[in-house]
Design a protein around this motif. Structure first.
Motif, PDB file in Angstrom:
ATOM      1  N   VAL A 143       0.848  -1.191   0.000  1.00 56.51           N
ATOM      2  CA  VAL A 143       0.000   0.000   0.000  1.00 56.51           C
ATOM      3  C   VAL A 143       0.883   1.239   0.000  1.00 56.51           C
ATOM      4  CG1 VAL A 143      -1.729   1.335   1.256  1.00 56.51           C
ATOM      5  CG2 VAL A 143      -1.886  -1.166   1.211  1.00 56.51           C
ATOM      6  N   PRO A 146      -1.202   8.007   0.012  1.00 56.58           N
ATOM      7  CA  PRO A 146      -1.446   9.044  -0.998  1.00 56.58           C
ATOM      8  C   PRO A 146      -0.423  10.169  -1.002  1.00 56.58           C
ATOM      9  CG  PRO A 146      -3.491   8.434   0.112  1.00 56.58           C
ATOM     10  CD  PRO A 146      -2.386   7.774   0.861  1.00 56.58           C
ATOM     11  N   TYR A 152       7.429   9.560  -7.914  1.00 59.90           N
ATOM     12  CA  TYR A 152       6.734  10.542  -8.763  1.00 59.90           C
ATOM     13  C   TYR A 152       7.587  11.786  -8.971  1.00 59.90           C
ATOM     14  CZ  TYR A 152       2.836  13.600 -10.231  1.00 59.90           C
ATOM     15  OH  TYR A 152       2.007  14.471 -10.906  1.00 59.90           O
ATOM     16  N   THR A 209       0.725  12.256 -15.207  1.00 61.20           N
ATOM     17  CA  THR A 209      -0.579  12.135 -14.553  1.00 61.20           C
ATOM     18  C   THR A 209      -0.492  12.721 -13.141  1.00 61.20           C
ATOM     19  OG1 THR A 209      -0.038   9.935 -13.680  1.00 61.20           O
ATOM     20  CG2 THR A 209      -1.072  10.039 -15.860  1.00 61.20           C
ATOM     21  N   ALA A 212      -2.115  10.705  -7.453  1.00 62.92           N
ATOM     22  CA  ALA A 212      -2.990   9.600  -7.056  1.00 62.92           C
ATOM     23  C   ALA A 212      -3.020   8.513  -8.132  1.00 62.92           C
ATOM     24  CB  ALA A 212      -4.401  10.118  -6.789  1.00 62.92           C
ATOM     25  N   ALA A 213      -3.149   8.902  -9.394  1.00 62.24           N
ATOM     26  CA  ALA A 213      -3.185   7.929 -10.488  1.00 62.24           C
ATOM     27  C   ALA A 213      -1.841   7.221 -10.620  1.00 62.24           C
ATOM     28  CB  ALA A 213      -3.554   8.628 -11.800  1.00 62.24           C
ATOM     29  N   ASN A 215       0.421   6.688  -8.213  1.00 62.91           N
ATOM     30  CA  ASN A 215       0.586   5.750  -7.098  1.00 62.91           C
ATOM     31  C   ASN A 215      -0.301   4.515  -7.263  1.00 62.91           C
ATOM     32  OD1 ASN A 215       2.569   7.153  -5.787  1.00 62.91           O
ATOM     33  ND2 ASN A 215       1.226   8.088  -4.269  1.00 62.91           N
ATOM     34  N   ASN A 216      -1.517   4.695  -7.797  1.00 57.81           N
ATOM     35  CA  ASN A 216      -2.404   3.544  -8.010  1.00 57.81           C
ATOM     36  C   ASN A 216      -1.812   2.580  -9.029  1.00 57.81           C
ATOM     37  OD1 ASN A 216      -4.335   4.413  -6.187  1.00 57.81           O
ATOM     38  ND2 ASN A 216      -5.553   5.489  -7.726  1.00 57.81           N
ATOM     39  N   THR A 217      -1.231   3.128 -10.101  1.00 56.19           N
ATOM     40  CA  THR A 217      -0.610   2.280 -11.122  1.00 56.19           C
ATOM     41  C   THR A 217       0.597   1.538 -10.553  1.00 56.19           C
ATOM     42  OG1 THR A 217      -1.300   3.803 -12.877  1.00 56.19           O
ATOM     43  CG2 THR A 217       0.472   2.261 -13.400  1.00 56.19           C
ATOM     44  N   GLU A 219       1.236   0.905  -7.390  1.00 56.19           N
ATOM     45  CA  GLU A 219       0.789  -0.042  -6.367  1.00 56.19           C
ATOM     46  C   GLU A 219       0.306  -1.346  -7.001  1.00 56.19           C
ATOM     47  OE1 GLU A 219      -2.984   0.222  -3.617  1.00 56.19           O
ATOM     48  OE2 GLU A 219      -1.416   1.561  -2.815  1.00 56.19           O
ATOM     49  N   ALA A 220      -0.429  -1.246  -8.108  1.00 54.07           N
ATOM     50  CA  ALA A 220      -0.910  -2.436  -8.804  1.00 54.07           C
ATOM     51  C   ALA A 220       0.261  -3.261  -9.333  1.00 54.07           C
ATOM     52  CB  ALA A 220      -1.835  -2.035  -9.940  1.00 54.07           C
ATOM     53  N   ASN A 223       1.965  -5.205  -6.573  1.00 56.99           N
ATOM     54  CA  ASN A 223       1.145  -6.292  -6.042  1.00 56.99           C
ATOM     55  C   ASN A 223       0.888  -7.405  -7.056  1.00 56.99           C
ATOM     56  OD1 ASN A 223       0.529  -5.548  -3.266  1.00 56.99           O
ATOM     57  ND2 ASN A 223      -0.517  -3.789  -4.138  1.00 56.99           N
TER      58      ASN A 223
END
Length: 230
Positions: A143, A146, A152, A209, A212-213, A215-217, A219-220, A223
């Motif tokens: 995780v 944010p 980044y 980007t 948030a976008a 970090n989401n990418t 993070e995926a 994982n």
């Protein structure tokens, strides 16, 4: 002067630490590493790694030491811990963040100084190891908070910098523990714990980007199981 010491005495000390740490992991862990050639072919890469245990840094350093010069990025409190400071200094780790008791101006100055050290290391074609999550896992998935923006910020400043993703499996508290039979001659049933290190090239991270976008990418990606390609 510091550069001269690093290239002479520092190099000898790093060899000594490497021999000690590598021997420890050879005795108690069965480590496999795939994609190591990618690091050798990519000088000055930003390495983004999962953070599954407190042994991650020493393990990665021991596995990749003979491949390329790695500069780990560590939290300020970890770097200046009196037990850890000397090996961190010898490894030329780069401290980031700062105590919350500092003034905002001082914290900002520290952040800018750390970023400059990271960028200079990359320009000298030294690879920089960063744990985007910032701390060891407190849950099964990786995780990224944010507000964490290390990767980044680096890629925004230098968007053409090559990026490698490094994932560890089998070492963390929330990962399966499997063992070989290395110590059975002593009557010990469990031998060395199996650990997999997987390195892949990343091309899908877009620093244009929002955070948030991004970090989401990331993070995926962190994982994604090692057995699955992306």
């Amino acid at each position: 002067m510091l550069r001269l010491i690093d290239q002479t005495l520092g190099k000898w000390l790093r060899h000594v630490f490497f021999a000690i740490v590598r021997t420890y992991f050879a005795l108690f862990y069965n480590v496999s590493c795939s994609g190591k050639h990618l690091l050798q072919d990519t000088p000055g890469a930003l390495i983004l790694a999962t953070h599954v245990s407190r042994f991650d840094g020493p393990l990665i350093a021991a596995i990749l030491y003979t491949t390329q010069r790695i500069r780990p990025v560590v939290h300020y409190n970890e770097y200046y811990n009196w037990i850890q400071w000397f090996p961190m200094f010898v490894a030329r780790a780069i401290p980031v963040s700062s105590p919350k008791t500092w003034t905002p101006e001082r914290r900002q100055a520290q952040k800018e100084a750390s970023m400059q050290r990271i960028l200079r290391a990359l320009e000298r074609e030294e690879s920089v190891l960063l744990f985007p999550a910032g701390h060891t896992r407190q849950q099964e998935p990786e995780v990224i908070a944010p507000h964490l923006s290390g990767a980044y910020d680096i890629l925004q400043t230098n968007p053409d910098r090559p990026v490698l993703l490094l994932r560890l499996d089998g070492l963390g508290k929330f990962q399966p523990a499997r063992y070989d039979y290395f110590w059975t001659f002593l009557g010990i049933r469990k031998g060395r714990r199996h650990i997999s290190v997987d390195i892949k090239t990343v091309c899908a991270l877009d620093p244009s980007t929002d955070l948030a976008a991004f970090n989401n990418t990331l993070e995926a990606m962190l994982n994604t199981p090692i057995r699955d390609a992306f």
